[in-house]
Design a protein around this motif. Sequence first.
Motif, PDB file in Angstrom:
ATOM      1  N   GLU A  62       0.812  -1.210   0.000  1.00  0.00           N
ATOM      2  CA  GLU A  62       0.000   0.000   0.000  1.00  0.00           C
ATOM      3  C   GLU A  62       0.854   1.273   0.000  1.00  0.00           C
ATOM      4  OE1 GLU A  62      -1.445  -1.854   3.152  1.00  0.00           O
ATOM      5  OE2 GLU A  62      -3.245  -2.650   2.225  1.00  0.00           O
ATOM      6  N   LEU A  63       2.157   1.133   0.226  1.00  0.00           N
ATOM      7  CA  LEU A  63       3.045   2.289   0.291  1.00  0.00           C
ATOM      8  C   LEU A  63       3.778   2.556  -1.021  1.00  0.00           C
ATOM      9  CD1 LEU A  63       4.683   1.482   3.756  1.00  0.00           C
ATOM     10  CD2 LEU A  63       2.736   2.977   3.297  1.00  0.00           C
ATOM     11  N   LEU A  64       3.595   1.683  -2.004  1.00  0.00           N
ATOM     12  CA  LEU A  64       4.315   1.820  -3.275  1.00  0.00           C
ATOM     13  C   LEU A  64       3.890   3.077  -4.019  1.00  0.00           C
ATOM     14  CD1 LEU A  64       4.298  -1.827  -4.641  1.00  0.00           C
ATOM     15  CD2 LEU A  64       6.148  -0.637  -3.502  1.00  0.00           C
ATOM     16  N   ASP A  65       4.851   3.611  -4.764  1.00  0.00           N
ATOM     17  CA  ASP A  65       4.605   4.796  -5.587  1.00  0.00           C
ATOM     18  C   ASP A  65       3.807   4.380  -6.821  1.00  0.00           C
ATOM     19  OD1 ASP A  65       4.672   7.134  -7.015  1.00  0.00           O
ATOM     20  OD2 ASP A  65       6.825   7.046  -7.437  1.00  0.00           O
ATOM     21  N   ALA A  66       2.644   4.978  -7.004  1.00  0.00           N
ATOM     22  CA  ALA A  66       1.763   4.613  -8.119  1.00  0.00           C
ATOM     23  C   ALA A  66       2.389   4.911  -9.474  1.00  0.00           C
ATOM     24  CB  ALA A  66       0.423   5.339  -7.983  1.00  0.00           C
ATOM     25  N   GLU A  67       3.422   5.718  -9.508  1.00  0.00           N
ATOM     26  CA  GLU A  67       4.074   6.064 -10.770  1.00  0.00           C
ATOM     27  C   GLU A  67       5.147   5.042 -11.152  1.00  0.00           C
ATOM     28  OE1 GLU A  67       3.078   8.729 -12.652  1.00  0.00           O
ATOM     29  OE2 GLU A  67       1.517   8.851 -11.118  1.00  0.00           O
ATOM     30  N   GLY A  68       5.585   4.236 -10.196  1.00  0.00           N
ATOM     31  CA  GLY A  68       6.684   3.306 -10.445  1.00  0.00           C
ATOM     32  C   GLY A  68       6.222   1.983 -11.027  1.00  0.00           C
ATOM     33  N   SER A  69       7.177   1.191 -11.443  1.00  0.00           N
ATOM     34  CA  SER A  69       6.917  -0.129 -11.993  1.00  0.00           C
ATOM     35  C   SER A  69       7.008  -1.165 -10.876  1.00  0.00           C
ATOM     36  CB  SER A  69       7.956  -0.448 -13.076  1.00  0.00           C
ATOM     37  OG  SER A  69       7.997  -1.825 -13.336  1.00  0.00           O
ATOM     38  N   VAL A  70       6.021  -2.038 -10.811  1.00  0.00           N
ATOM     39  CA  VAL A  70       6.025  -3.090  -9.790  1.00  0.00           C
ATOM     40  C   VAL A  70       7.188  -4.045 -10.051  1.00  0.00           C
ATOM     41  CG1 VAL A  70       4.722  -4.999  -8.778  1.00  0.00           C
ATOM     42  CG2 VAL A  70       3.537  -2.940  -9.518  1.00  0.00           C
ATOM     43  N   LEU A  71       7.386  -4.394 -11.304  1.00  0.00           N
ATOM     44  CA  LEU A  71       8.463  -5.317 -11.646  1.00  0.00           C
ATOM     45  C   LEU A  71       9.830  -4.717 -11.272  1.00  0.00           C
ATOM     46  CD1 LEU A  71       9.268  -8.022 -12.841  1.00  0.00           C
ATOM     47  CD2 LEU A  71       9.316  -6.944 -15.097  1.00  0.00           C
ATOM     48  N   ALA A  72      10.031  -3.458 -11.569  1.00  0.00           N
ATOM     49  CA  ALA A  72      11.289  -2.799 -11.216  1.00  0.00           C
ATOM     50  C   ALA A  72      11.484  -2.791  -9.703  1.00  0.00           C
ATOM     51  CB  ALA A  72      11.320  -1.381 -11.763  1.00  0.00           C
ATOM     52  N   TYR A  73      10.405  -2.554  -8.986  1.00  0.00           N
ATOM     53  CA  TYR A  73      10.447  -2.575  -7.526  1.00  0.00           C
ATOM     54  C   TYR A  73      10.851  -3.965  -7.027  1.00  0.00           C
ATOM     55  CZ  TYR A  73       8.818  -2.401  -2.684  1.00  0.00           C
ATOM     56  OH  TYR A  73       8.744  -2.472  -1.322  1.00  0.00           O
ATOM     57  N   LEU A  74      10.251  -5.002  -7.601  1.00  0.00           N
ATOM     58  CA  LEU A  74      10.553  -6.374  -7.183  1.00  0.00           C
ATOM     59  C   LEU A  74      12.017  -6.726  -7.476  1.00  0.00           C
ATOM     60  CD1 LEU A  74       7.287  -8.168  -8.376  1.00  0.00           C
ATOM     61  CD2 LEU A  74       7.938  -7.609  -6.024  1.00  0.00           C
ATOM     62  N   PHE A  75      12.493  -6.342  -8.641  1.00  0.00           N
ATOM     63  CA  PHE A  75      13.895  -6.615  -8.972  1.00  0.00           C
ATOM     64  C   PHE A  75      14.844  -5.848  -8.062  1.00  0.00           C
ATOM     65  CE2 PHE A  75      12.548  -8.528 -13.050  1.00  0.00           C
ATOM     66  CZ  PHE A  75      13.359  -9.656 -13.024  1.00  0.00           C
ATOM     67  N   ALA A  76      14.464  -4.644  -7.661  1.00  0.00           N
ATOM     68  CA  ALA A  76      15.295  -3.860  -6.744  1.00  0.00           C
ATOM     69  C   ALA A  76      15.369  -4.549  -5.376  1.00  0.00           C
ATOM     70  CB  ALA A  76      14.742  -2.445  -6.602  1.00  0.00           C
ATOM     71  N   ILE A  77      14.244  -5.053  -4.900  1.00  0.00           N
ATOM     72  CA  ILE A  77      14.237  -5.776  -3.624  1.00  0.00           C
ATOM     73  C   ILE A  77      15.123  -7.019  -3.729  1.00  0.00           C
ATOM     74  CG2 ILE A  77      12.826  -7.090  -1.986  1.00  0.00           C
ATOM     75  CD1 ILE A  77      10.476  -5.296  -2.704  1.00  0.00           C
ATOM     76  N   LEU A  78      14.971  -7.749  -4.830  1.00  0.00           N
ATOM     77  CA  LEU A  78      15.769  -8.965  -5.037  1.00  0.00           C
ATOM     78  C   LEU A  78      17.259  -8.627  -5.053  1.00  0.00           C
ATOM     79  CD1 LEU A  78      15.931 -11.998  -5.630  1.00  0.00           C
ATOM     80  CD2 LEU A  78      15.741 -11.441  -8.066  1.00  0.00           C
ATOM     81  N   ARG A  79      17.629  -7.592  -5.789  1.00  0.00           N
ATOM     82  CA  ARG A  79      19.037  -7.197  -5.857  1.00  0.00           C
ATOM     83  C   ARG A  79      19.576  -6.893  -4.460  1.00  0.00           C
ATOM     84  NH1 ARG A  79      18.788  -2.371  -8.343  1.00  0.00           N
ATOM     85  NH2 ARG A  79      18.922  -1.387  -6.334  1.00  0.00           N
ATOM     86  N   ASN A  80      18.819  -6.153  -3.659  1.00  0.00           N
ATOM     87  CA  ASN A  80      19.253  -5.807  -2.299  1.00  0.00           C
ATOM     88  C   ASN A  80      19.391  -7.050  -1.421  1.00  0.00           C
ATOM     89  OD1 ASN A  80      19.433  -3.102  -2.902  1.00  0.00           O
ATOM     90  ND2 ASN A  80      17.354  -2.652  -2.240  1.00  0.00           N
ATOM     91  N   LYS A  81      18.473  -7.984  -1.569  1.00  0.00           N
ATOM     92  CA  LYS A  81      18.542  -9.209  -0.769  1.00  0.00           C
ATOM     93  C   LYS A  81      19.751 -10.051  -1.163  1.00  0.00           C
ATOM     94  CE  LYS A  81      13.796  -9.495   0.756  1.00  0.00           C
ATOM     95  NZ  LYS A  81      14.151  -9.137   2.113  1.00  0.00           N
ATOM     96  N   ILE A  82      20.058 -10.103  -2.438  1.00  0.00           N
ATOM     97  CA  ILE A  82      21.239 -10.847  -2.907  1.00  0.00           C
ATOM     98  C   ILE A  82      22.509 -10.176  -2.405  1.00  0.00           C
ATOM     99  CG2 ILE A  82      22.565 -11.472  -4.959  1.00  0.00           C
ATOM    100  CD1 ILE A  82      19.825 -11.940  -6.378  1.00  0.00           C
TER     101      ILE A  82
END
Length: 195
Positions: A62-82
């Motif tokens: 519910e806090l995601l930026d409506a202008e951003g890409s969900v897929l890009a957000y998911l890949f960013a989270i994955l990159r940080n976790k790796i």
Amino acid sequence: MYKELESNFFLLVKLDKNKAFNLVFDAYWSALYKQAYKKVHCTDLAQDLVQDVFVSLWDKIELLDAEGSVLAYLFAILRNKILKLYEKDSVRLKYAVSVTTKVAPSDVHSQNAILEKELKAIIDAEVEKMPLRMKEIYLLKREDELSIKQIAQDLSLSEQTVKNQLQMAYQRLRARVKDYDSSLALLALFIAKHL
């Protein structure tokens, strides 16, 4: 389908959070898994990382930026976790190296004694297999510590013959130790020449 999902995702979140999440999960899980596996080369770990990515999405959906890409957000989270995973592994590796290099002196001494005894047995066995003249020359050099000149005089041989016989003896010993364990080769040569 992905384009439609991206453009309608935030509207779906407001209408039905569960449905929006499930659609994103179904659409992007495979792509995220492939990326994770490419980086960590472990099926279970890649699955765990992707699972963690979706848990993070659920927690902040519910806090995601409506202008951003969900897929890009998911890949960013994955990159940080790796990256965090690599960082943890690096710390663990440094710790393991520091612990294993702090061997007690008595352990080093006993390990060296065992290694020296084992190498001496290997060398002695190979010396026993040498032709009589080679063995005789090698033992005069090693045990009696005679010079090449003295050995040549005692055995009525040329100095070159003594050198050749010693060279062949050392080659045999090197080959035998190398066959046994190549990491012992240098130590064996040292022992062979100084025993």
